[in-house]
Design a protein around this motif. Structure first.
Motif, PDB file in Angstrom:
ATOM      1  N   LEU A   1      77.604  46.467   9.376  1.00 57.15           N
ATOM      2  CA  LEU A   1      76.305  46.611  10.026  1.00 57.15           C
ATOM      3  C   LEU A   1      75.592  45.269  10.099  1.00 57.15           C
ATOM      4  O   LEU A   1      75.075  44.865  11.145  1.00 57.15           O
ATOM      5  N   GLU A   2      75.624  44.560   8.987  1.00 59.99           N
ATOM      6  CA  GLU A   2      74.964  43.263   8.902  1.00 59.99           C
ATOM      7  C   GLU A   2      75.551  42.294   9.927  1.00 59.99           C
ATOM      8  O   GLU A   2      74.828  41.608  10.650  1.00 59.99           O
ATOM      9  N   LEU A   3      76.863  42.253   9.999  1.00 65.67           N
ATOM     10  CA  LEU A   3      77.534  41.329  10.906  1.00 65.67           C
ATOM     11  C   LEU A   3      77.106  41.595  12.350  1.00 65.67           C
ATOM     12  O   LEU A   3      76.749  40.678  13.096  1.00 65.67           O
ATOM     13  N   LEU A   4      77.132  42.868  12.730  1.00 62.34           N
ATOM     14  CA  LEU A   4      76.785  43.201  14.114  1.00 62.34           C
ATOM     15  C   LEU A   4      75.328  42.868  14.399  1.00 62.34           C
ATOM     16  O   LEU A   4      74.992  42.338  15.463  1.00 62.34           O
ATOM     17  N   LEU A   5      74.468  43.153  13.430  1.00 59.11           N
ATOM     18  CA  LEU A   5      73.046  42.855  13.634  1.00 59.11           C
ATOM     19  C   LEU A   5      72.840  41.349  13.719  1.00 59.11           C
ATOM     20  O   LEU A   5      72.056  40.866  14.532  1.00 59.11           O
ATOM     21  N   GLN A   6      73.553  40.610  12.883  1.00 61.17           N
ATOM     22  CA  GLN A   6      73.421  39.149  12.926  1.00 61.17           C
ATOM     23  C   GLN A   6      73.840  38.587  14.272  1.00 61.17           C
ATOM     24  O   GLN A   6      73.299  37.606  14.743  1.00 61.17           O
ATOM     25  N   PHE A   7      74.828  39.204  14.866  1.00 62.95           N
ATOM     26  CA  PHE A   7      75.276  38.710  16.161  1.00 62.95           C
ATOM     27  C   PHE A   7      74.521  39.362  17.321  1.00 62.95           C
ATOM     28  O   PHE A   7      74.960  39.300  18.466  1.00 62.95           O
ATOM     29  N   GLY A   8      73.429  40.001  17.006  1.00 58.16           N
ATOM     30  CA  GLY A   8      72.522  40.441  18.060  1.00 58.16           C
ATOM     31  C   GLY A   8      72.898  41.745  18.737  1.00 58.16           C
ATOM     32  O   GLY A   8      72.561  41.963  19.904  1.00 58.16           O
ATOM     33  N   ALA A   9      73.571  42.625  18.011  1.00 62.43           N
ATOM     34  CA  ALA A   9      73.849  43.937  18.590  1.00 62.43           C
ATOM     35  C   ALA A   9      72.525  44.644  18.874  1.00 62.43           C
ATOM     36  O   ALA A   9      71.593  44.563  18.077  1.00 62.43           O
ATOM     37  N   ASP A  10      72.461  45.320  20.015  1.00 62.28           N
ATOM     38  CA  ASP A  10      71.226  45.996  20.410  1.00 62.28           C
ATOM     39  C   ASP A  10      70.950  47.155  19.457  1.00 62.28           C
ATOM     40  O   ASP A  10      71.680  48.146  19.438  1.00 62.28           O
ATOM     41  N   ILE A  11      69.860  47.012  18.705  1.00 59.51           N
ATOM     42  CA  ILE A  11      69.606  47.983  17.629  1.00 59.51           C
ATOM     43  C   ILE A  11      69.132  49.329  18.185  1.00 59.51           C
ATOM     44  O   ILE A  11      69.240  50.354  17.535  1.00 59.51           O
ATOM     45  N   ASN A  12      68.604  49.291  19.387  1.00 58.58           N
ATOM     46  CA  ASN A  12      68.088  50.536  19.967  1.00 58.58           C
ATOM     47  C   ASN A  12      68.982  51.092  21.079  1.00 58.58           C
ATOM     48  O   ASN A  12      68.534  51.877  21.909  1.00 58.58           O
ATOM     49  N   MET A  13      70.221  50.675  21.081  1.00 56.39           N
ATOM     50  CA  MET A  13      71.165  51.173  22.082  1.00 56.39           C
ATOM     51  C   MET A  13      71.293  52.698  21.995  1.00 56.39           C
ATOM     52  O   MET A  13      71.362  53.259  20.902  1.00 56.39           O
ATOM     53  N   ARG A  14      71.325  53.343  23.142  1.00 56.17           N
ATOM     54  CA  ARG A  14      71.406  54.814  23.128  1.00 56.17           C
ATOM     55  C   ARG A  14      72.762  55.275  23.631  1.00 56.17           C
ATOM     56  O   ARG A  14      73.313  54.710  24.569  1.00 56.17           O
ATOM     57  N   ASP A  15      73.279  56.286  22.988  1.00 58.58           N
ATOM     58  CA  ASP A  15      74.571  56.801  23.404  1.00 58.58           C
ATOM     59  C   ASP A  15      74.385  57.820  24.533  1.00 58.58           C
ATOM     60  O   ASP A  15      73.291  57.995  25.070  1.00 58.58           O
ATOM     61  N   TYR A  16      75.457  58.468  24.882  1.00 59.11           N
ATOM     62  CA  TYR A  16      75.432  59.417  25.988  1.00 59.11           C
ATOM     63  C   TYR A  16      74.338  60.466  25.790  1.00 59.11           C
ATOM     64  O   TYR A  16      73.708  60.913  26.729  1.00 59.11           O
ATOM     65  N   HIS A  17      74.110  60.837  24.531  1.00 61.58           N
ATOM     66  CA  HIS A  17      73.112  61.866  24.228  1.00 61.58           C
ATOM     67  C   HIS A  17      71.746  61.262  23.946  1.00 61.58           C
ATOM     68  O   HIS A  17      70.862  61.942  23.413  1.00 61.58           O
ATOM     69  N   GLY A  18      71.616  59.999  24.278  1.00 63.14           N
ATOM     70  CA  GLY A  18      70.314  59.360  24.114  1.00 63.14           C
ATOM     71  C   GLY A  18      70.012  59.008  22.667  1.00 63.14           C
ATOM     72  O   GLY A  18      68.891  58.652  22.330  1.00 63.14           O
ATOM     73  N   ARG A  19      71.008  59.085  21.816  1.00 61.40           N
ATOM     74  CA  ARG A  19      70.744  58.870  20.387  1.00 61.40           C
ATOM     75  C   ARG A  19      70.957  57.404  20.017  1.00 61.40           C
ATOM     76  O   ARG A  19      71.963  56.794  20.365  1.00 61.40           O
ATOM     77  N   THR A  20      70.006  56.864  19.307  1.00 63.40           N
ATOM     78  CA  THR A  20      70.113  55.483  18.839  1.00 63.40           C
ATOM     79  C   THR A  20      70.944  55.480  17.544  1.00 63.40           C
ATOM     80  O   THR A  20      71.179  56.540  16.960  1.00 63.40           O
ATOM     81  N   PRO A  21      71.351  54.308  17.103  1.00 66.10           N
ATOM     82  CA  PRO A  21      72.028  54.247  15.791  1.00 66.10           C
ATOM     83  C   PRO A  21      71.182  54.907  14.697  1.00 66.10           C
ATOM     84  O   PRO A  21      71.722  55.531  13.792  1.00 66.10           O
ATOM     85  N   LEU A  22      69.867  54.766  14.820  1.00 67.29           N
ATOM     86  CA  LEU A  22      68.980  55.390  13.835  1.00 67.29           C
ATOM     87  C   LEU A  22      69.131  56.915  13.848  1.00 67.29           C
ATOM     88  O   LEU A  22      69.182  57.562  12.801  1.00 67.29           O
ATOM     89  N   HIS A  23      69.225  57.484  15.038  1.00 67.34           N
ATOM     90  CA  HIS A  23      69.473  58.923  15.136  1.00 67.34           C
ATOM     91  C   HIS A  23      70.753  59.304  14.381  1.00 67.34           C
ATOM     92  O   HIS A  23      70.788  60.284  13.651  1.00 67.34           O
ATOM     93  N   HIS A  24      71.776  58.489  14.582  1.00 66.79           N
ATOM     94  CA  HIS A  24      73.050  58.777  13.911  1.00 66.79           C
ATOM     95  C   HIS A  24      72.888  58.763  12.404  1.00 66.79           C
ATOM     96  O   HIS A  24      73.400  59.641  11.714  1.00 66.79           O
ATOM     97  N   CYS A  25      72.172  57.729  11.919  1.00 71.28           N
ATOM     98  CA  CYS A  25      72.009  57.614  10.467  1.00 71.28           C
ATOM     99  C   CYS A  25      71.252  58.803   9.895  1.00 71.28           C
ATOM    100  O   CYS A  25      71.606  59.335   8.846  1.00 71.28           O
ATOM    101  N   ILE A  26      70.197  59.213  10.596  1.00 75.91           N
ATOM    102  CA  ILE A  26      69.397  60.337  10.109  1.00 75.91           C
ATOM    103  C   ILE A  26      70.237  61.612  10.135  1.00 75.91           C
ATOM    104  O   ILE A  26      70.245  62.398   9.182  1.00 75.91           O
ATOM    105  N   ALA A  27      70.984  61.778  11.212  1.00 80.40           N
ATOM    106  CA  ALA A  27      71.789  62.997  11.340  1.00 80.40           C
ATOM    107  C   ALA A  27      72.824  63.073  10.230  1.00 80.40           C
ATOM    108  O   ALA A  27      73.116  64.152   9.725  1.00 80.40           O
TER     109      ALA A  27
END
Lengths: 217, 762
Positions: free
Chosen positions: B686-712
């Motif tokens: 997670l750290e590596l991807l964030l360090q390289f600027g991965a879009d933290i609010n990217m939404r998947d097909y169901h509109g879910r952000t990575p945060l949604h995934h973590c909560i789920a």
């Protein structure tokens, strides 16, 4: 995720908070109302718990979003987030412990500090089944609630007395003031203490007002 | 009493009465003496009692308070216990006094005023009766024979009457005497033994009370003894330190070089290492340099004041003024010189000066970040001067000797450089700049947090330096690098860090190993552990190493790029670093790499949590593949469930309607690498991807952000990481629900911190 099934469909969503001292039975009131469950040896609530239940008033579906948290400590980090957007509150005390009634005043202050002035509050004397241990006379609580413009009811989460009524009454009152029926006087005047009208303010103040169809599922 | 066997009036009887009266009088005398004694005794007891309680009061006033620091420093809490005991003792004394009063004094008084008085009264009445009886008898006896019968009868009656009165008072007298006789047999014994008994109880109570306290008293005594020894050791140590300090300063003064007037460039030759070396030892607030400097006052008079300046390893410079006594005559010496230039300094008047002269040690902070050091005094031809020029104020300072001046200038310059470096881009700087030298304004939490980090400080350095290749700068091989690029995962020296900084944050995020205490979270350390200079350079300088392997110089391009050494000029290093990271000129590129294959390879690497491989792929890929989606590598139609044409668009995106989520809680359609990383549970990934600027609010097909995934998936720790890194909880998924609402659906948020983070932005 399976916690609720078809209650996506609703006309109004009201946020209600449960407050009161530790051990007065908030979580059991919540479980009794939303799942018709009672646990005699429930543990202290950790963090914030949520539950929903829909009730019908005037052929409208009202979804109650109930928030419940531990009563041990006040003025914690979560306080403002906990109260934010609440339109109703059940302020619970334990009729067998007078100190929990004495603390009602402080809870009321915290509630009023953090919510809209028009929040609908019901004072709930829980554990009414323990008649022989009663430490708070009904009349004392009733006159206090009238002074503070709160509704009042004694409940028992254990034998389910008045639980349904308490929640429904609060929700109905919120709905009434919301839909402005209380203004023209057709609403039950006796249910309002001293005949006072509670104006909840603009509709925008309420957490979310959804019209059916925007999210059919 | 046996004496009065014969109650008839007889000389023997009279004699007995007399003798009894004699003893009664004697007794009265003695009683009076005793009374005096008792009175005195009571007075003493009363005084003792009030004395003890006065002592207790004064002791309490002295230091039994729990709150004020003076009391605590002299052992207040202990004293208060003693004060309580003393009060008890005082009350026991008072009790004893009252016992004496009631049991002895009152009874004695009673005996004297009632019984003895009664005897006296009886005696008087008896004397009177005797007298009248005598008279009556005289009269009767002196009657002549021819006296009239009625007179005789009258006198006889008188005689009878007086006789009976005489008899009555005689018996009264005897009676009262007998009462005294009887009482003296027991009353005194009783009272006095009662007094002795109350003494016994008094001492017993006192003993009980104090014996309860006994272990405590001994404990306190031994404690006091211990502190006495400790303070003695402390004093000795202090004396030794004074001695050391004196010898050191003597040594220093011998080493003083002649002042370097033309010193403008001298400080450049002294490397930053001086400061770094001192600040490396610990992350604690450590003083780099401190000492007295003469500071030209900003007031009209522009006189010179001697101030104590402190520069710490966080780059804060502050100075204290000596309050109270005016120090050193030297200021008068200089004041004359400054006076005629007073006009120049008028505009430099500062609130610092005006806020001065309170009772406490006054401290002023100089903001070094925006300051500049100049090695001369503004149009002053004084020696040993230098200036700190900040936008708000110019401080003209004078050192006491040349070496000291150079030292100050060097250290200040280095501190400014590090301050600027550490401040640049730092997202969450510790607020030491604004919180004063001792950090008083930090909240308790922050402080604890801070302290925790301080303890980690040495470890951070040890851990990072221990990674392969990290003993030298990644760019110029200078030893002991103490700067790092967070996203590139390399350590470097301070000069190269300057070049990195110029590359921009999208290429390199520079942080200090020692000064940026907050960034070195365990996950970042783990990320560095996975990478290291050796591996990273293997990626970034692939061609260079290839070149070393087959040293035939075939590649012309490489001929012009050579790795600089630490001695090379700044511009050389700059050139090299720009070529290395901006142009990626030394990276070995895989020959046949389309975006599709790069994407699928990195996808696999993320799924297998291969940190090094991901790093390599991100670096070597031509295109930006950090935000690769699942859909980029798979034909989506083949993957995802069928979508009925009639279905509403909304429903299609609602995660509740997705069979895959229902079955396995996981639907990959539209997921990014970050989504996968969140599900992997690997914080380093997670750290590596964030360090390289991965879009933290990217939404998947169901509109879910990575945060949604973590909560789920109930991964609260990751959810908090994402929230702190800027994930927005208000984004609604395909079902129209925000993260908070999804969390509410699950029934509870046990983590209050998470609740606040989620609710805050709602």
């Amino acid at each position: 995720m399976g916690a609720y099934k078809s209650d996506d469909d609703y006309d109004y969503l009201f946020k209600l908070v449960l407050i009161g001292d530790s051990g007065v039975g908030k979580s059991n009131l919540l479980s009794r109302f939303t799942r018709n469950e009672f646990s005699i040896e429930s543990k202290s609530t950790i963090g914030v718990e949520f539950a929903t239940r829909s009730v019908h008033v005037d052929e409208k579906t009202i979804k109650a979003q109930l928030w419940d948290t531990a009563g041990q400590e006040r003025y914690r980090a979560i306080t403002s987030a906990y109260y934010r957007g609440a339109v109703g509150a059940l302020l619970v005390y334990d009729i067998t412990r007078h100190v929990t009634f004495e603390n009602v005043e402080r809870w009321l202050k915290e509630l009023r500090d953090h919510t809209d002035a028009n929040v609908v509050i019901m004072l709930v004397g829980n554990k009414a089944d323990l008649r022989h241990l009663r430490a708070v006379p009904t009349e004392e609580a009733r006159s206090f609630s009238e002074r503070e413009n709160m509704f009042f009811m004694e409940t028992s989460a254990l034998d389910a007395t008045n639980v349904e009524q308490a929640f429904t009454h609060v929700l109905t009152q919120i709905y009434r003031v919301m839909s402005r029926k209380a203004l023209d006087g057709t609403g039950d005047p006796t249910s309002l203490p001293k005949g006072q009208t509670i104006d909840i303010g603009n509709k925008d103040d309420v957490t979310a007002v959804k019209s059916s169809g925007c999210c059919s599922g | 009493m046996a004496a009065f066997i014969n109650l008839e009036d007889s000389p023997m009887f009279q004699k007995q009465v007399f003798s009894l009266e004699g003893t009664t009088d004697e007794l009265k005398d003695r009683c009076q003496k005793l009374y005096k004694g008792v009175k005195k005794f009571m007075g003493v007891l009363g005084e003792a009692s009030t004395g003890v309680s006065a002592f207790a009061d004064s002791l309490e006033e002295f230091g039994a308070g729990h709150d004020d620091p003076v009391s605590v420093s002299i052992g207040g809490p202990v004293l208060s216990k003693f004060v309580k005991t003393l009060r008890e003792l005082s009350s026991y004394k008072e009790f004893l006094r009252s016992q004496v009063e009631h049991v002895l004094l009152e009874r004695l008084t009673n005996f004297m005023t009632v019984d003895l008085q009664e005897a006296k009264e009886s005696r008087r009445r008896f004397d009177k009766a005797v007298h009248s009886y005598d008279q009556a008898r005289e009269k009767f006896v002196s009657l002549k024979k021819n006296t009239r019968g009625d007179i005789v009868a009258e006198l006889e009656e008188d005689l009878e009457n007086s006789k009976s009165a005489f008899e009555k008072s005689r018996f009264n007298l005897v009676n009262s005497l007998m009462t005294i006789e009887a009482k003296k047999k027991y009353q005194f014994l009783e009272s006095i033994s009662a007094i002795m008994d109350s003494h016994l109880r008094y001492f017993k109570l006192g003993y009980d009370l104090l014996s309860q306290l006994e272990p405590y008293i001994h404990h306190v005594l031994s404690d006091a003894q211990q502190s006495k020894e400790e303070s003695k050791i402390e004093q000795d140590r202090f004396a030794r330190r004074i001695q050391e300090f004196r010898t050191q300063s003597e040594l220093d003064s011998q080493q003083v070089e002649p002042s370097n007037v033309d010193g403008n460039h001298v400080y450049r030759t002294i490397p930053y290492k001086n400061v770094e070396a001192t600040s490396l030892s610990t992350l604690d607030k450590e003083v780099i340099k401190q000492g007295y400097l003469l500071k030209r006052s900003a007031s009209l008079r522009a006189d010179w004041k001697r101030r104590f300046f402190v520069l710490d390893n966080h780059g804060s410079l502050y100075y204290y003024r000596n309050t109270g006594n005016k120090s050193a005559g030297s200021q008068h010496y200089y004041s004359g010189l400054g006076e005629h230039k007073s006009g120049v300094f008028r505009r430099f008047r500062s609130r610092h000066v005006r806020s001065a002269s309170q009772g406490s040690l006054d401290c002023n902070l100089i903001d070094l970040r925006t300051s500049l050091i100049k090695l001369d005094a503004e149009d002053t031809d004084l020696r040993l001067c230098f200036r700190i020029i900040s936008p708000q104020k110019t401080y003209t300072l004078q050192a006491e000797n040349g070496a000291d001046r150079m030292d100050w200038v060097n250290k200040l310059t280095a501190a400014i450089a590090t301050r600027l470096n550490s401040h640049f881009l730092q997202q969450s700087p510790i607020n030491y700049a604004s919180s004063g030298p001792a950090g008083e304004e930090l909240s308790l939490d922050q402080k604890q947090d801070y302290n925790r980090r301080l303890n980690m400080g040495d470890d951070v350095l040890a851990i990072l330096r221990g990674i392969p290749g990290n003993d030298a700068c990644a760019e110029c091989n200078a030893s002991d690098p103490d700067w790092a690029s967070l996203n590139l995962g390399v350590l470097m020296c301070i000069e190269c860090s300057g070049v990195h900084r110029n590359l921009g944050v999208h290429i390199s995020k520079v942080r200090s190993l020692t000064l940026d205490v907050k960034v070195w979270e365990p996950t970042i350390l783990d990320l560095f552990r996975n990478l290291g200079n050796a591996y990273c350079n293997g990626v970034w300088e692939g061609l260079l190493q290839l070149d070393d392997d087959c040293d035939n110089g075939s590649n012309n391009k490489l001929a012009v790029i050579t790795k600089p050494s630490s001695k090379d000029s700044f511009s050389l290093k700059e050139e090299y670093i720009q070529a290395k990271y901006m142009e990626k000129a030394l990276v070995v590129k895989d020959e046949v790499e389309t975006k599709l294959t790069a994407s699928s390879i990195i996808w696999e690497a993320v799924q297998s949590k291969n940190i090094r491989e991901i790093y390599r792929l991100i670096v070597t890929a031509d295109a930006n593949i950090i935000n690769t989606k699942f859909d980029d590598i798979t034909a989506v139609d083949a993957y995802h469930h069928h979508v009925d044409e009639q279905d509403e668009v909304k429903k299609r995106h609602d995660p509740n309607a997705c069979q895959r989520i229902k079955d396995s809680r996981n639907c990959l359609q539209g997921c990014s690498l970050l989504h996968v990383a969140c599900q992997s549970g690997d914080p380093v990934l997670l750290e590596l991807l964030l360090q390289f600027g991965a879009d933290i609010n990217m939404r998947d097909y169901h509109g879910r952000t990575p945060l949604h995934h973590c909560i789920a998936s109930g991964n609260n720790a990751f959810a908090k990481v994402l929230l702190r890194r800027g994930a927005r909880p208000s984004i609604e998924d395909g079902g129209g629900l925000s993260v908070l609402e999804r969390a509410m659906e699950m029934g509870a948020i046990a983590d209050e911190e998470l609740f606040v983070l989620l609710a805050e932005c709602h």
